[in-house]
Write a protein that holds these residues in place. Structure first.
Motif, PDB file in Angstrom:
ATOM      1  N   GLY A 353       0.827  -1.200   0.000  1.00 28.01           N
ATOM      2  CA  GLY A 353       0.000   0.000   0.000  1.00 28.01           C
ATOM      3  C   GLY A 353       0.860   1.248   0.000  1.00 28.01           C
ATOM      4  O   GLY A 353       1.739   1.402   0.856  1.00 28.01           O
ATOM      5  N   LEU A 354       0.619   2.128  -0.958  1.00 27.37           N
ATOM      6  CA  LEU A 354       1.426   3.335  -1.120  1.00 27.37           C
ATOM      7  C   LEU A 354       0.706   4.552  -0.546  1.00 27.37           C
ATOM      8  O   LEU A 354      -0.527   4.603  -0.521  1.00 27.37           O
ATOM      9  CB  LEU A 354       1.735   3.569  -2.603  1.00 27.37           C
ATOM     10  CG  LEU A 354       2.386   2.397  -3.359  1.00 27.37           C
ATOM     11  CD1 LEU A 354       2.555   2.763  -4.839  1.00 27.37           C
ATOM     12  CD2 LEU A 354       3.718   2.024  -2.737  1.00 27.37           C
ATOM     13  N   ALA A 355       1.489   5.545  -0.150  1.00 30.38           N
ATOM     14  CA  ALA A 355       0.915   6.770   0.411  1.00 30.38           C
ATOM     15  C   ALA A 355       0.259   7.630  -0.648  1.00 30.38           C
ATOM     16  O   ALA A 355      -0.548   8.502  -0.332  1.00 30.38           O
ATOM     17  CB  ALA A 355       2.012   7.569   1.124  1.00 30.38           C
ATOM     18  N   ALA A 356       0.593   7.392  -1.914  1.00 31.36           N
ATOM     19  CA  ALA A 356       0.046   8.180  -3.023  1.00 31.36           C
ATOM     20  C   ALA A 356      -0.336   7.239  -4.158  1.00 31.36           C
ATOM     21  O   ALA A 356       0.140   6.107  -4.234  1.00 31.36           O
ATOM     22  CB  ALA A 356       1.087   9.201  -3.497  1.00 31.36           C
ATOM     23  N   PRO A 357      -1.204   7.689  -5.066  1.00 36.06           N
ATOM     24  CA  PRO A 357      -1.619   6.843  -6.207  1.00 36.06           C
ATOM     25  C   PRO A 357      -0.522   6.772  -7.268  1.00 36.06           C
ATOM     26  O   PRO A 357      -0.678   7.268  -8.380  1.00 36.06           O
ATOM     27  CB  PRO A 357      -2.869   7.545  -6.718  1.00 36.06           C
ATOM     28  CG  PRO A 357      -2.662   8.977  -6.361  1.00 36.06           C
ATOM     29  CD  PRO A 357      -1.931   8.976  -5.048  1.00 36.06           C
ATOM     30  N   ALA A 358       0.582   6.115  -6.907  1.00 34.37           N
ATOM     31  CA  ALA A 358       1.773   6.106  -7.768  1.00 34.37           C
ATOM     32  C   ALA A 358       2.123   4.722  -8.291  1.00 34.37           C
ATOM     33  O   ALA A 358       3.220   4.519  -8.820  1.00 34.37           O
ATOM     34  CB  ALA A 358       2.960   6.665  -6.980  1.00 34.37           C
ATOM     35  N   SER A 359       1.202   3.767  -8.176  1.00 36.71           N
ATOM     36  CA  SER A 359       1.566   2.386  -8.499  1.00 36.71           C
ATOM     37  C   SER A 359       1.945   2.189  -9.964  1.00 36.71           C
ATOM     38  O   SER A 359       2.889   1.454 -10.272  1.00 36.71           O
ATOM     39  CB  SER A 359       0.430   1.435  -8.122  1.00 36.71           C
ATOM     40  OG  SER A 359      -0.739   1.717  -8.863  1.00 36.71           O
ATOM     41  N   PRO A 375       0.607  -3.175 -10.756  1.00 38.48           N
ATOM     42  CA  PRO A 375      -0.219  -2.190 -10.055  1.00 38.48           C
ATOM     43  C   PRO A 375      -1.713  -2.494 -10.194  1.00 38.48           C
ATOM     44  O   PRO A 375      -2.376  -1.967 -11.091  1.00 38.48           O
ATOM     45  CB  PRO A 375       0.138  -0.884 -10.772  1.00 38.48           C
ATOM     46  CG  PRO A 375       0.426  -1.310 -12.197  1.00 38.48           C
ATOM     47  CD  PRO A 375       0.910  -2.732 -12.136  1.00 38.48           C
ATOM     48  N   PRO A 376      -2.301  -3.340  -9.344  1.00 40.87           N
ATOM     49  CA  PRO A 376      -3.716  -3.699  -9.506  1.00 40.87           C
ATOM     50  C   PRO A 376      -4.670  -2.562  -9.171  1.00 40.87           C
ATOM     51  O   PRO A 376      -5.818  -2.578  -9.604  1.00 40.87           O
ATOM     52  CB  PRO A 376      -3.888  -4.871  -8.539  1.00 40.87           C
ATOM     53  CG  PRO A 376      -2.882  -4.621  -7.476  1.00 40.87           C
ATOM     54  CD  PRO A 376      -1.709  -4.009  -8.180  1.00 40.87           C
ATOM     55  N   THR A 380      -1.602   0.587  -4.943  1.00 40.12           N
ATOM     56  CA  THR A 380      -1.118  -0.724  -4.503  1.00 40.12           C
ATOM     57  C   THR A 380      -0.230  -1.367  -5.558  1.00 40.12           C
ATOM     58  O   THR A 380      -0.539  -1.352  -6.752  1.00 40.12           O
ATOM     59  CB  THR A 380      -2.291  -1.686  -4.219  1.00 40.12           C
ATOM     60  OG1 THR A 380      -3.122  -1.125  -3.200  1.00 40.12           O
ATOM     61  CG2 THR A 380      -1.784  -3.046  -3.756  1.00 40.12           C
ATOM     62  N   ILE A 381       0.869  -1.949  -5.099  1.00 36.98           N
ATOM     63  CA  ILE A 381       1.710  -2.817  -5.913  1.00 36.98           C
ATOM     64  C   ILE A 381       1.483  -4.251  -5.450  1.00 36.98           C
ATOM     65  O   ILE A 381       1.482  -4.534  -4.239  1.00 36.98           O
ATOM     66  CB  ILE A 381       3.201  -2.450  -5.774  1.00 36.98           C
ATOM     67  CG1 ILE A 381       3.487  -1.109  -6.451  1.00 36.98           C
ATOM     68  CG2 ILE A 381       4.092  -3.546  -6.324  1.00 36.98           C
ATOM     69  CD1 ILE A 381       3.319  -1.116  -7.955  1.00 36.98           C
ATOM     70  N   ARG A 382       1.286  -5.157  -6.402  1.00 38.66           N
ATOM     71  CA  ARG A 382       1.063  -6.569  -6.070  1.00 38.66           C
ATOM     72  C   ARG A 382       2.320  -7.379  -6.378  1.00 38.66           C
ATOM     73  O   ARG A 382       2.894  -7.267  -7.460  1.00 38.66           O
ATOM     74  CB  ARG A 382      -0.123  -7.116  -6.863  1.00 38.66           C
ATOM     75  CG  ARG A 382      -0.303  -8.622  -6.729  1.00 38.66           C
ATOM     76  CD  ARG A 382      -1.592  -9.120  -7.355  1.00 38.66           C
ATOM     77  NE  ARG A 382      -1.801  -8.665  -8.714  1.00 38.66           N
ATOM     78  CZ  ARG A 382      -2.826  -9.051  -9.498  1.00 38.66           C
ATOM     79  NH1 ARG A 382      -3.721  -9.887  -9.013  1.00 38.66           N
ATOM     80  NH2 ARG A 382      -2.949  -8.587 -10.718  1.00 38.66           N
TER      81      ARG A 382
END
Length: 413
Positions: A353-359, A375-376, A380-382
């Motif tokens: 889970g990232l602090a910003a929508p940067a996946s 990046p689903p 989030t990075i999966r």
């Protein structure tokens, strides 16, 4: 590990081959997946190489498919031997690999007497069969979850909540009700509204496509309670969570709850297409009878041999233990990375889970640096790598995540 190409390093001469192949792709294949990131030509273990000679650490594993990594020797040998013996026979006949696989799935899932297995070719097909099983109860209403993903055929899509992929194919099958993830009150209210027509509840123990989001133990227990009260099927979609992905053979074993129906695919074949439905007990095991369902390729001996080899290797190499150990190593280290606010999941099914929508930007920077991630969702990075991933291999990614390459992306967002 082999090869001496530098991850992510591109030369102009090499790039020309990749460009040409991508042009050929765009002219020959339907554009259902967008433009591919690279053209891959071979793999070994957790590593793959592209047409330009660049090497990548594959932390996506074909979306949780390549359970043994690429070109695992025992898996390759099993497929070669079966292909040289008997690759396909219609389901008018039985084959030993098919029987052994079904028996093994019943054993690993601790299925009671009367349980049965249906073998097919994919997760979508497995969930389609499960949907048909709900109709054979004589009832019609199915409860599914917001954020759930069960496939793209019409039945499976009807149980998938994502409006962007549903809308172009409406109207879908009726009497599927969606409730929010982990909202026990909404689940119970939907069951009351369905009344005697509740045929089943379908859910993923850990939602993969919406960002690796585990369901709470309390919610899964409530789903089991609701279905038992109303004589409905509890269907667990373990297409992504099954086959040692979470450090258990099947994720529901972590919850201590047994479903009526479990669907499998992805990692089951270790890279060869196969799916399965496990029906637990006499009632579920007898819902589909002669003529109710079928598939030409399902359970063919070549696919079954690949699945048997995958299960054998997982057991022989203690890949359940490796999934837990390497997964915990990744989880602990990633939690310390600046810009990471949460690490979700179990075993080697992790959502960062990232602090910003940067996946999306982070995934692009990663592949340029020699790491394949996914990046689903925007934040989030999966990670769903091979179950054979080593700590040393994981550390190369962790070093990049802690370094300037990822920090530049995260700070810019």
């Amino acid at each position: 590990m082999s090869g001496d190409a530098t991850p992510g390093a591109h030369g102009e001469a090499g790039l020309e081959r990749g460009r040409v192949d991508l042009q050929r792709y765009s002219h020959a294949l339907m554009g259902t997946y967008g433009e591919p990131m690279r053209v891959l030509v071979r793999g070994e273990g957790s590593w793959v190489w592209d047409a330009d000679g660049n090497r990548y650490l594959d932390l996506l594993g074909g979306i949780a498919v390549n359970a043994l990594g690429h070109a695992h020797p025992a898996w390759v040998a099993a497929i070669a031997q079966q292909a040289a013996t008997l690759a396909h026979a219609s389901n008018f006949f039985a084959t030993e690999p098919q029987i052994r696989l079904a028996e093994r799935l019943l054993e690993l899932s601790h299925a009671p007497s009367g349980s049965r297995v249906f073998l097919c070719n994919s997760g979508t097909e497995a969930n389609e069969a499960a949907f048909k099983m709900t109709r054979r109860t004589g009832k019609s209403t199915v409860i599914a979850l917001e954020g759930g993903f069960h496939g793209r055929s019409m039945g499976a899509l009807s149980m998938t909540s994502k409006e962007a992929i549903r809308a172009p194919f409406a109207p879908l099958l009726e009497r599927v009700v969606f409730v929010p993830r982990d909202d026990e009150d909404a689940l119970r209210a939907a069951a009351v509204a369905a009344g005697d027509d509740l045929a089943g509840v379908i859910l993923e123990p850990i939602q993969g496509e919406s960002g690796v989001r585990p369901l709470s133990h309390a919610f899964l227990a409530a789903a089991r309670e609701v279905t038992l009260q109303r004589d409905a099927l509890l269907i667990l979609d373990e297409v992504q969570t099954g086959v040692a992905r979470t450090g258990a053979w099947f994720a529901h074993q972590l919850y201590g709850i047994r479903p009526d129906v479990m669907t499998l695919a992805k990692g089951l074949g270790g890279g060869f297409p196969i799916g399965a439905v496990v029906a637990f007990g006499e009632r579920a095991g007898s819902l589909l009878t002669k003529g109710d369902h079928g598939t030409t390729f399902g359970g063919n001996p070549l696919a079954a041999a690949a699945a048997n080899a995958t299960l054998d290797a997982i057991e022989a190499e203690d890949l359940l233990g490796n999934a837990k150990a390497v997964g915990e190593h990744l989880r602990t280290a990633l939690a310390e990375v600046s810009g990471v606010v949460e690490v979700r999941g179990e075993g080697l099914m992790l959502g960062i889970g990232l602090a910003a929508p940067a996946s999306a930007a982070l995934a692009k920077a990663a592949v340029d640096a020699g790491f394949i991630i996914n990046p689903p969702s925007p934040d989030t990075i999966r990670l769903v790598p091979a179950l054979t991933l080593s700590v040393a291999e994981a550390d190369t990614f962790l070093a990049w995540m802690a370094g300037p390459g990822s920090r530049i992306v995260l700070e810019a967002s």
